[in-house]
Design a protein around this motif. Structure first.
Motif, PDB file in Angstrom:
ATOM      1  N   UNK A  16       0.833  -1.201   0.000  1.00 25.06           N
ATOM      2  CA  UNK A  16       0.000   0.000   0.000  1.00 25.06           C
ATOM      3  C   UNK A  16       0.864   1.246   0.000  1.00 25.06           C
ATOM      4  N   UNK A  17       0.533   2.126  -0.947  1.00 19.11           N
ATOM      5  CA  UNK A  17       1.228   3.402  -1.012  1.00 19.11           C
ATOM      6  C   UNK A  17       2.511   3.370  -1.798  1.00 19.11           C
ATOM      7  N   UNK A  18       2.954   2.201  -2.276  1.00 18.33           N
ATOM      8  CA  UNK A  18       4.243   2.138  -2.948  1.00 18.33           C
ATOM      9  C   UNK A  18       4.224   2.946  -4.233  1.00 18.33           C
ATOM     10  N   UNK A 194     -10.779  -0.064  -4.350  1.00 19.37           N
ATOM     11  CA  UNK A 194      -9.327  -0.264  -4.365  1.00 19.37           C
ATOM     12  C   UNK A 194      -8.602   0.936  -3.764  1.00 19.37           C
ATOM     13  N   UNK A 195      -9.087   2.142  -4.078  1.00 25.41           N
ATOM     14  CA  UNK A 195      -8.444   3.331  -3.512  1.00 25.41           C
ATOM     15  C   UNK A 195      -8.644   3.371  -2.000  1.00 25.41           C
ATOM     16  N   UNK A 200      -6.968   4.944   1.983  1.00 27.77           N
ATOM     17  CA  UNK A 200      -8.134   5.446   2.710  1.00 27.77           C
ATOM     18  C   UNK A 200      -7.845   6.697   3.514  1.00 27.77           C
ATOM     19  N   UNK A 201      -6.614   6.847   3.988  1.00 27.54           N
ATOM     20  CA  UNK A 201      -6.254   8.022   4.785  1.00 27.54           C
ATOM     21  C   UNK A 201      -6.203   9.290   3.945  1.00 27.54           C
ATOM     22  N   UNK A 202      -6.267   9.144   2.611  1.00 24.81           N
ATOM     23  CA  UNK A 202      -6.219  10.316   1.735  1.00 24.81           C
ATOM     24  C   UNK A 202      -7.582  10.641   1.124  1.00 24.81           C
ATOM     25  N   UNK A 375     -11.303  -2.240   5.027  1.00 19.74           N
ATOM     26  CA  UNK A 375     -11.243  -1.679   6.373  1.00 19.74           C
ATOM     27  C   UNK A 375     -12.202  -0.498   6.489  1.00 19.74           C
ATOM     28  N   UNK A 376     -12.503  -0.111   7.715  1.00 19.02           N
ATOM     29  CA  UNK A 376     -13.475   0.951   7.955  1.00 19.02           C
ATOM     30  C   UNK A 376     -12.992   2.289   7.406  1.00 19.02           C
ATOM     31  N   UNK A 377     -13.919   3.009   6.792  1.00 21.39           N
ATOM     32  CA  UNK A 377     -13.682   4.363   6.301  1.00 21.39           C
ATOM     33  C   UNK A 377     -15.044   5.069   6.333  1.00 21.39           C
TER      34      UNK A 377
END
Length: 448
Positions: A16-18, A194-195, A200-202, A375-377
């Protein structure tokens, strides 16, 4: 939407994030489609190894915000397909006009959707699936992949939604946005999922309309909701006809007529299933469906005669089969069909979403992105139509529950916002402009 329709453990997927892009100079916008703006952004062809130097272009279209701009809203209306050319038609672009009240609306075409292969994808298999038809369809999908290898080029094995999610984050960076505001409809919801999983933090605000669930690995469980919804729609049509004097079968048992037509020796049952399955999700077409059944019972089969659509030279099926890599051997496909027939015996068993029963047989298993839990968002808004067999309401409810987002029940069909459901649009605008989510007891009816 075309619809357009394997339980494999995928190796070598992304961390994630790579390789995520950061803001640099923005896209070079140029005027297009009579007052809109087009551009491309270059991204790594493979986000698992972004430093190898191979790049691909992601097309963008911008509808500028009209007033008090809040930021950028990235939009994908589904497919998967190249939709930017459609903005040359006023009726198409009008669907997005209200979103531009406060946002720069930026529409993207997913990677590879502009590729045209030298030969066409094979047509979907008729139902019920036979071993010989499955064998021929598998071989045709394999030939398509070989024939399209040169045209596919750097996209081979790199069309799945995880790759697209990295593209979205690169676009976010190039547009100078700290967070991504996203509107995804139909297959665009797979990119949204997928995003959310990777970034999710973004996420700022995210609306997912007509969700195609990318969290359930069992293909029978995944397809069951769509099959049951299509079957339920057939029964709803029968009740509508009983109460509507204008129905061609008014005063008659519509389901009995359906059964008789499918058993007539001169009738190709697979053609009837395909004809009705393509229409049963839209209540407005019920007069045509019932009229066609009445004509067929009287011996006029003209309404049921298959009319082949245009050939498909694109990579949408290849992308879909990377995201939903269900088992595709004939024995498994037949068992799946039998399981669906048990719960949706008249129509739904043959109207499985995206032709899951063998649709991907023979498509190379490269670059796979199988379904996985989310995961929760909780600040996400989701709406599905309760009568939509293509992206059934159960799919939306399941994804909303995993994200712990807000689910808006709606008595409609597919693509609720873009097809003009005023109640849905009001909730979506309020959420996008202010962040206010619908009340827990909110519900929308079908458009009037």
């Amino acid at each position: 939407m075309k619809a357009l329709f394997k339980l494999v453990v995928a190796a070598g997927l992304f961390a994630a994030g790579a390789g995520t892009a950061t803001a640099d100079e923005g896209p070079a916008w140029r005027e297009c489609h009579d007052g809109l703006w087009c551009a491309e952004v270059q991204v790594p062809a493979d986000w698992t190894s972004p430093a190898d130097g191979s790049r691909v272009a992601i097309p963008l279209l911008k509808i500028p915000a009209r007033d008090r701009k809040l930021g950028v809203l990235l939009v994908n209306p589904g497919g998967p397909a190249a939709v930017i050319p459609n903005f040359g038609f006023p009726g198409y672009r009008d669907q997005f006009a209200d979103l531009a009240a406060r946002f720069d609306v930026v529409v993207f075409d997913p990677r590879g959707m502009g590729v045209r292969c030298p030969t066409a994808n094979p047509a979907p298999m008729p139902a019920p699936v036979t071993e010989s038809a499955h064998r021929e369809h598998t071989a045709a999908n394999e030939r398509f992949a070989v024939d399209c290898a040169d045209a596919m080029g750097a996209y081979r094995g790199r069309l799945n939604a995880r790759q697209v999610a990295h593209d979205l984050d690169a676009i976010r960076g190039r547009l100078g946005e700290r967070r991504l505001n996203y509107f995804g409809s139909s297959y665009g919801t797979v990119y949204g999922q997928a995003y959310a999983a990777l970034f999710g933090h973004r996420v700022g605000r995210m609306y997912l309309d007509s969700v195609l669930d990318h969290t359930r690995r069992d293909p029978a469980d995944w397809a069951r909701a769509g099959a049951v919804t299509a079957e339920h729609n057939l029964h709803r049509m029968a009740r509508w006809c009983a109460g509507n004097a204008g129905c061609a079968l008014h005063g008659r048992d519509v389901l009995a007529v359906w059964d008789r037509v499918l058993s007539m020796p001169a009738v190709d049952a697979s053609a009837v299933l395909s004809w009705a399955g393509a229409r049963i999700g839209d209540d407005r077409i019920w007069p045509t469906l019932t009229a066609g059944l009445a004509q067929a019972e009287a011996g006029d089969l003209s309404a049921l005669t298959p009319r082949p659509g245009p050939p498909d030279f694109g990579l949408a099926r290849t992308a879909f089969c990377a995201d939903f890599p269900h088992q595709d051997d004939f024995a498994t496909v037949r068992r799946l069909e039998d399981r669906l027939r048990a719960v949706a015996p008249r129509l739904g068993w043959a109207k499985t979403p995206w032709q899951v029963t063998g649709h991907c047989s023979g498509v190379p298993r490269v670059g796979l992105n199988p379904p996985a839990a989310l995961s929760a968002m909780p600040r996400v808004l989701i709406a599905n139509g309760e009568h939509d067999p293509l992206t059934p309401a159960e799919h939306g409810r399941r994804v909303a529950a995993q994200l712990r987002g807000t689910y808006l029940p709606t008595a409609g069909n597919h693509a609720l916002y873009l097809r003009g459901n005023a109640c849905v649009r009001d909730h979506v605008h309020r959420y996008l402009w202010t962040g206010a989510l619908p009340a827990p007891d909110a519900r929308c009816g079908a458009p009037g």
